[in-house]
Design an enzyme around this catalytic site. Structure first.
Site, PDB file in Angstrom:
ATOM      1  N   HIS A 193      -7.517  -6.216  -0.206  1.00 45.35           N
ATOM      2  CA  HIS A 193      -6.321  -5.377  -0.263  1.00 45.35           C
ATOM      3  C   HIS A 193      -5.131  -5.966   0.489  1.00 45.35           C
ATOM      4  CE1 HIS A 193      -4.303  -1.588  -1.009  1.00 45.35           C
ATOM      5  NE2 HIS A 193      -4.145  -1.333   0.272  1.00 45.35           N
ATOM      6  N   SER A 240       0.831  -1.202   0.000  1.00 45.66           N
ATOM      7  CA  SER A 240       0.000   0.000   0.000  1.00 45.66           C
ATOM      8  C   SER A 240       0.870   1.258   0.000  1.00 45.66           C
ATOM      9  CB  SER A 240      -0.960  -0.044   1.193  1.00 45.66           C
ATOM     10  OG  SER A 240      -2.068   0.797   1.011  1.00 45.66           O
ATOM     11  N   ASP A 294      -9.221  -5.952  -5.845  1.00 38.47           N
ATOM     12  CA  ASP A 294      -8.841  -5.018  -4.789  1.00 38.47           C
ATOM     13  C   ASP A 294      -9.802  -3.838  -4.831  1.00 38.47           C
ATOM     14  OD1 ASP A 294      -7.655  -3.125  -3.104  1.00 38.47           O
ATOM     15  OD2 ASP A 294      -5.618  -3.726  -3.667  1.00 38.47           O
TER      16      ASP A 294
END
Length: 250
Positions: free
Chosen positions: A228, A100, A199
């Site tokens: 995610h 991320s 996602d």
């Protein structure tokens, strides 16, 4: 305790474990800590010296005074911490796996000091968030609630709840206000973009956008899973992708 009185290794709960001739760095994303890598760690330590750490915003960091929301309003400060930590541990030519927001942090660090990295691997990373904060948070809730892995949900929520409440909103706002699209064009380190097919936070189109913009040789690999956090909910699928990209046996 100030940063001058303690090493970054101690402040960031950093540890290096495993064996191998190369070093791999696992950098967690928003609301997490290094424990989110636990499911894939045993596979990686057979082949790499693995550096794990917690960003200073993490709930596992003992001294909350080390994290200043104003200082960390941009990813540059995080990148500086990563560089300083690697310098302290005398690490160079390492593989960075950034989840991320840590993918973009890795980009910035590689531009500032490219010799530190042999490859950047982004897991669920995006240079910008197109939706507004309200839309994203509703998607984020759905991402967690809809998950069929309750133990992973519990694990992540435990990490998130341990985070200092005074840090959560400023960091979330920093993420949503960030725009690192121009940063991508300055990245010369070879990159691999690991994209989860379903996602809800980062759509598949982002992976191809990043591949097009990054200057260094870049490939896109898909994990056939949902949500995610493939390191939590699809660890074997993620390991298969990493082994294929990096050339190690499972």
């Amino acid at each position: 305790m100030s940063m001058l009185q303690t090493s970054l290794k101690a402040a960031m709960n950093a540890r290096v474990i495993g064996s191998g001739s190369e070093t791999m760095i696992l950098a967690h994303g928003f609301g997490g800590d290094q424990s989110l890598w636990d499911k894939i760690l045993p596979y990686l330590t057979k082949h790499y010296h693995v550096l794990l750490f917690d960003w200073l915003c993490s709930g596992t960091v003992k001294d909350p005074n080390l994290y200043d929301p104003l200082k960390y309003a941009s990813f540059d400060a995080f990148a500086d911490d990563l560089i300083a930590l690697m310098d302290e541990l005398h690490l160079t030519s390492s593989v960075l796996v950034g989840h991320s927001m840590s993918g973009m942090i890795g980009c910035i660090a590689s531009i500032k000091k490219p010799q530190l990295f042999s490859r950047l691997i982004f897991v669920g990373s995006s240079p910008s968030i197109e939706s507004d904060y309200g839309n994203w948070t509703s998607s984020f809730a759905k991402l967690l609630v809809d998950n069929n892995d309750p133990l992973s949900i519990e694990h992540y929520f435990k990490c998130l709840k341990s985070m200092n409440p005074e840090f959560v909103l400023p960091l979330a706002k920093a993420i949503f206000r960030s725009d690192e699209r121009e940063t991508l064009e300055k990245v010369t380190t070879p990159c691999t973009i690991v994209q989860v097919k379903n996602d809800l936070v980062v759509p598949n189109s982002v992976a191809y956008y990043m591949q097009k913009k990054i200057k260094g040789e870049t490939t896109v690999e898909f994990v056939n899973a949902d949500r995610h956090y493939p390191q939590l909910t699809a660890p074997l699928e993620l390991i298969h992708v990493l082994s294929r990209v990096l050339g190690f046996e499972i």
